[in-house]
Design a protein around this motif. Structure first.
Motif, short mmCIF file in Angstrom:
data_model
loop_
_atom_site.label_atom_id
_atom_site.label_comp_id
_atom_site.label_asym_id
_atom_site.label_seq_id
_atom_site.Cartn_x
_atom_site.Cartn_y
_atom_site.Cartn_z
N THR A 69 0.93 -1.10 -0.22
CA THR A 69 -0.31 -0.27 0.09
C THR A 69 0.92 1.19 -0.03
N ASP A 81 -0.45 3.97 1.53
CA ASP A 81 -1.11 4.68 2.76
C ASP A 81 0.02 5.01 3.98
N THR A 115 -0.70 3.06 7.40
CA THR A 115 -0.38 1.74 7.21
C THR A 115 1.00 1.16 7.24
N TYR A 136 1.24 13.87 7.28
CA TYR A 136 0.37 13.03 7.73
C TYR A 136 -0.15 13.06 8.93
N SER A 175 -5.79 9.19 14.13
CA SER A 175 -5.64 8.03 13.25
C SER A 175 -5.60 6.85 14.19
#
Length: 269
Positions: free
Chosen positions: A98, A100, A103, A227, A234
């Motif tokens: 991924t 992301d 993750t 992020y 999160s």
């Protein structure tokens, strides 16, 4: 790149890149207040993402160097010692399929935190264990080609009134020695800016290649920082709750349930 062996000491060249002071402040001061990850974990994640891009492999390996002053037990007093003990531990991470950031960061964080006592026991087992089989097992599949070392705020190591001064060694090793790594990544905060030195073998890699890799690292680091600062709610990672005995899927479900409960509470108010 070049085929010639580039591990000789006289083949070393260092390329330096930096974060701005504002970027460094966001990483070291703002991120710990809003994110459940340590700065060194974010840096390690950026290293993993960079090496993965460079090698086109989801599995990466590097040696992590640390100061070696881990709290093993109350009977060891190192308060009157000077300098680094220096511990090395190989880190092998398989990144998830991924892009992301959450993750990927969670995966690397889980791996880093799963290493007992920050890896100080690895050297003890590899070099000091009485069993030859154990020592051979610690060698594993061979030697890492990359070293990563985060030194922290080096300006805090020497007081202003000290007889010592901060500075780089002009000749840290003999030019006739053999370098143990093809690439050494040393990161430290100098003059309020995160500075990353990339020491490579010019017989093995072109400077343009290392420049591209270093810029990729800065890009990944900025992505992770942005992020973390923008997603304060999160999901928990397994490493955040080591005593919960839950896998990542169950933690994600629990996070969703808790967020729904909070939203319902706000609605009632």
């Amino acid at each position: 790149e070049h085929d010639e062996n580039g591990s000789a000491g006289d083949s070393a060249e260092t390329l330096t890149v930096q974060l701005s002071r504002d970027q460094t402040s966001a990483l070291f001061e703002q991120l710990p207040k809003t994110c459940r990850s340590r700065v060194d974990e974010v840096l390690n994640t950026a290293v993993c993402m960079t090496l993965s891009d460079w090698t086109s492999s989801r599995s990466v390996r590097f040696d992590q160097e640390r100061h070696g002053r881990e709290r093993l037990n109350s009977g060891v007093d190192v308060s009157r010692t000077v300098g680094w003990f220096t511990s090395l531990v190989p880190v092998v991470v398989t990144l998830p399929q991924t892009t992301d950031p959450e993750t990927i960061l969670s995966s690397v964080k889980d791996r880093i935190r799963s290493i007992p006592n920050q890896g100080i026991g690895y050297g003890m087992l590899r070099y000091l264990h009485p069993s030859r089989d154990v020592r051979r097992q610690m060698v594993g599949d061979g030697h890492s080609e990359v070293l990563f070392n985060f030194l922290g705020h080096v300006e805090q190591l020497v007081p202003q009134d000290s007889i010592f001064v901060n500075g780089k060694l002009q000749l840290p090793r003999s030019p006739t020695s053999r370098r143990p790594y093809l690439l050494e990544i040393n990161a430290a905060v100098v003059d309020d800016s995160l500075t990353i030195d990339w020491t490579f073998c010019k017989r093995s890699h072109n400077q343009a290649t290392i420049q591209s890799v270093a810029e990729s690292f800065l890009s990944h680091l900025q992505t992770l920082t942005d992020y973390c600062l923008c997603n304060q709610e999160s999901n928990f990672a397994v490493a955040d709750l080591p005593l919960a005995n839950l896998d990542q899927a169950k933690l994600n479900k629990l996070s969703v349930l808790l967020q729904r409960a909070d939203q319902s509470r706000e609605t009632v108010r």
